[in-house]
Write an enzyme that holds these catalytic residues in place. Structure first.
Site, PDB file in Angstrom:
ATOM      1  N   SER A 105      47.723  46.438  44.265  1.00 25.21           N
ATOM      2  CA  SER A 105      47.195  44.413  43.920  1.00 25.21           C
ATOM      3  C   SER A 105      48.978  44.845  43.057  1.00 25.21           C
ATOM      4  CB  SER A 105      46.591  44.291  42.714  1.00 25.21           C
ATOM      5  OG  SER A 105      45.302  44.630  43.864  1.00 25.21           O
ATOM      6  N   LYS A 150      49.360  38.832  33.644  1.00 33.49           N
ATOM      7  CA  LYS A 150      48.355  38.542  34.713  1.00 33.49           C
ATOM      8  C   LYS A 150      47.753  37.154  34.583  1.00 33.49           C
ATOM      9  CE  LYS A 150      45.808  40.906  38.630  1.00 33.49           C
ATOM     10  NZ  LYS A 150      45.420  41.753  39.114  1.00 33.49           N
ATOM     11  N   SER A 181      46.910  41.796  44.212  1.00 37.68           N
ATOM     12  CA  SER A 181      46.357  40.329  43.430  1.00 37.68           C
ATOM     13  C   SER A 181      47.557  40.256  42.583  1.00 37.68           C
ATOM     14  CB  SER A 181      45.093  40.373  43.265  1.00 37.68           C
ATOM     15  OG  SER A 181      44.621  41.476  42.060  1.00 37.68           O
TER      16      SER A 181
END
Length: 548
Positions: free
Chosen positions: A218, A119, A194
Site C-alpha cells: 500500500s 493518509k 491503499s
C-alpha cells in the site's frame, strides 16, 4: 423495506455532508493562499516547490526561507493537484494555528516547518479516519496517532488528509464517500493504493513528504505508479498506535507505516526524525533503535541478490527491463549481483497471505462492510467471504482444474480453528527462517526485485488482486522494502506487451495485459529489500539505485 430505505437515505446524507466538508476544505485552502499571496506578492512559489526536502528543511532551519512562504506554497499546489486528481479529503485547518505558534516560539526539530500530508487511516486529533467507510464518518479521533505526535514534535506541520480505497484492502483508490482518485501523470491510470491519495499528492508535487501504511504493497504501489519513492519498514520499526485497520488483530501479514517522497534522501530524513526518543517513549513497544548513520552513509560495495520474476505474476516487459538495466548499472558501479531463486510464491500468496489475513473466514472484514451503501470494487470478495464453508469448498474444488488461482483464493477464505491459526503462524516463521538461510548462504547484503508496473488503468486493480505477489511477499516475511523509479515505458515495451500471456493464461493474466496497456512514458520502479530491522541498509541501497 421502509426502515432500510430510511437507513440508506441517512447514510447518503452523511456522504453528502462529508463531500461538502471536502469542498469547504478546498475553499478554505484557496482562500488562505489567496490572502497570503495578496500580502506577499513577491514570493517565488516555483523556486520553493522545486527544492528537495533536505535543502528545503535546511533553509527553514537556518531562517533563509520563512515558514509561511513554504507552507502556503504547498497549500496552493495541493489545491491544484486535488482539483486534478481528487486526492485530499480534508484540510487540517489547525495547521495554520501551528504555523503561527512556531513563528513565535522558533522551537526547531529535524522537520521544522515542513508541511506533511497524512493518509486518511492515520489518526489526527479532531478528524475522521474513515478507511472509506461511511460508518466511520463523524467519529473524529480523540488524539493524534504516535507518528503524527512525533512529526509535530520534530517541527513538521501535518496539513491535509488524503484519500484511500474502501477498506484499505485494495491497490486502487476509490470509495463511496470521496470517489475515485486519479494518477497525476495520466488521469486514466490508477494512482495505486491503499495510500493512493498520498501517491497522487506527492507525485503531483502538492506535498513534499507523505505518511502512509502498507499491508500488501500500500506504500509501494502508489510510489511505483506515481513515479516517487517510498519505504515500507519492518512492521514494528515505527509505531502503529492510532492507525486504523480493516482487519484488526491478524498477525500473519505484517502491516507497517512509512514515508513517501520524491527522493531517497527525503525518506532518510523522515526516518531520522521519527526514530527519536519521543517515538520510543510514546510507544514503548517500538524497539529503541535510532537511525544508523554509519550504515546509511557507507560506500562499501554491496553483494546484491536479484530475480526478474516470481513465476506467479508474469512481469510486464518494462518490469523485466527495469530489473535487468538496474542490475547492469550496479555491476558497472562495482557491486556484485547474484541470482536468487524464488520458489513457492503461489503457496505464500494463498496459504500465508489470503488465509492469514482472513483466518476468521472474513468475519471482521464483513463486519466493516455490512451496512455500507456500496462495496466499492470489493463486492465479489464480500460475497465470497459471506458464503457458507461448504459452498467455498465446492467452488474451490470445481475451479481447481480450470482456474487454479481462483480455487486457491476461495479455498483459503475460510474460518480456521485456533489450532490451525497457530500452525499457520509457525509455518510462516519457518518459511521466514528458510528464506533468511538462503539469503545468508549467498552472503547477500540486499535484494533487487521487480515492482508491479506501469500503473494499471483505473478500475483494473480490483479485478487483479493476485498481482500483489511481488509486494505482499515482503509483508509475509516482514522485511523492509523500498521502491525507486528507474525507467519509463517505451514504445518497444508497449509493442512487446502484445505477446504477454502470463504463467496461468487465465482471466487474470488476460486482464493484466489490458491493464498495463497504453502506458508509454509512465514510470516503472524496482523494489529494494533488506533483512528485518535493516532500514538504513535498504535506504543506502535505494540511494545507490537512484543515483545510478
Amino acid at each position: 423495506l421502509l426502515l432500510r430505505w430510511r437507513r440508506r437515505r441517512g447514510l447518503w446524507r452523511k456522504v453528502a455532508e462529508a463531500q461538502q466538508r471536502q469542498e469547504r476544505s478546498l475553499v478554505q485552502m484557496e482562500t488562505a493562499v489567496q490572502r497570503f499571496r495578496e500580502q506577499n506578492p513577491s514570493v517565488n512559489v516555483v523556486s520553493i516547490l522545486s527544492l528537495p526536502l533536505p535543502e528545503l528543511s535546511k533553509k527553514l532551519r537556518d531562517g533563509s526561507l520563512p515558514l509561511d512562504h513554504v507552507f502556503y506554497a504547498y497549500v496552493g499546489k495541493a489545491v491544484q493537484i486535488t482539483i486534478e486528481t481528487n486526492c485530499i479529503t480534508e484540510y487540517l485547518q489547525e495547521s495554520e494555528t501551528q504555523l503561527q505558534k512556531m513563528k513565535l516560539t522558533g522551537k526547531q526539530g529535524l522537520l521544522y516547518g515542513v508541511p506533511v500530508s497524512i493518509k486518511d487511516s492515520i489518526d489526527c486529533q479532531g478528524h475522521d479516519s474513515t478507511m472509506g467507510f461511511i460508518k466511520y464518518l463523524n467519529k473524529p479521533a480523540a488524539e493524534d496517532s504516535v507518528v503524527v505526535q512525533v512529526l509535530r514534535r520534530q517541527g513538521a506541520i501535518p496539513f491535509v488528509k488524503t484519500n484511500v480505497p474502501q477498506s484499505l484492502i485494495s491497490y486502487d483508490c476509490k470509495n463511496s464517500i470521496f470517489g475515485q482518485t486519479c494518477n497525476p501523470l495520466l488521469y486514466t491510470k490508477s494512482p495505486g493504493g491503499s495510500s493512493g491519495g498520498e501517491g497522487a499528492l506527492v507525485g503531483g508535487g502538492g506535498s513534499i513528504l507523505g505518511i502512509g501504511t502498507d499491508v500488501g504493497g500500500s506504500l509501494r504501489f502508489p510510489a511505483a505508479f506515481c513515479g516517487i519513492c517510498a519505504l515500507k519498514p519492518t512492521g514494528n520499526r515505527l509505531s502503529k498506535r492510532g492507525i486504523m485497520s480493516a482487519v484488526v488483530g491478524q498477525k500473519a501479514v505484517a502491516a507497517a507505516v512509512g514515508p513517501m517522497a520524491k527522493d531517497v534522501e527525503s525518506l532518510a530524513l523522515c526516518l531520522r526524525a521519527l526514530l527519536c526518543e519521543d517515538m520510543f517513549s510514546l510507544d514503548s513497544t517500538v524497539p529503541p533503535l535510532p537511525f544508523n548513520e554509519e550504515v546509511y552513509s557507507s560506500t562499501q560495495p554491496l553483494r546484491i541478490g536479484y530475480y526478474e520474476t516470481d513465476f506467479f505474476t508474469m512481469p510486464s516487459p518494462a518490469m523485466r527491463r527495469a530489473v535487468r538495466e538496474t542490475k547492469e548499472l550496479l555491476e558497472e558501479a562495482g557491486h556484485t549481483l547474484v541470482p536468487f531463486e524464488l520458489t513457492n510464491v503461489d503457496y505464500v500468496v494463498f496459504n500465508f497471505c489470503v488465509r492469514g489475513m482472513f483466518a476468521d473466514g472474513g468475519t471482521s472484514f464483513i463486519k466493516n462492510l455490512n451496512g455500507e451503501v456500496e462495496k466499492a470494487g470489493i463486492g465479489l470478495f464480500f460475497w465470497l467471504a459471506k458464503s457458507p464453508h461448504w459452498l467455498k469448498t465446492l467452488l474451490s474444488w470445481i475451479a481447481k482444474p480450470f482456474v487454479p488461482r481462483f480455487s486457491g483464493i476461495v479455498g483459503n477464505l475460510r474460518a480456521n480453528t485456533v489450532d490451525e491459526v497457530w500452525s499457520l503462524h509457525h509455518e510462516i516463521e519457518d518459511f521466514c527462517h528458510q528464506f533468511i538461510a538462503q539469503w545468508k548462504k549467498l552472503n547477500l547484503d540486499v535484494m533487487l526485485c521487480p515492482m508491479l508496473g506501469p500503473a494499471l488503468r483505473i478500475g483494473y486493480p480490483r479485478k487483479l488482486s493476485v498481482a500483489v505477489s511481488y509486494t505482499m511477499l515482503y509483508n509475509a516475511l516482514d522485511f523492509p522494502a523500498g521502491v525507486v523509479p528507474v525507467t519509463m515505458v517505451t514504445d518497444e515495451d508497449e509493442e512487446e506487451l502484445k505477446g504477454y500471456k502470463g504463467y496461468y493464461q487465465d482471466f487474470w493474466d488476460r486482464t493484466l495485459a489490458k491493464a498495463f496497456h497504453g502506458s508509454v512514458g509512465m514510470p516503472v520502479a524496482v523494489q529494494c529489500v533488506a533483512l528485518p530491522w535493516q532500514e538504513e541498509l535498504c535506504l543506502r541501497f535505494m540511494k545507490e539505485v537512484e543515483a545510478l
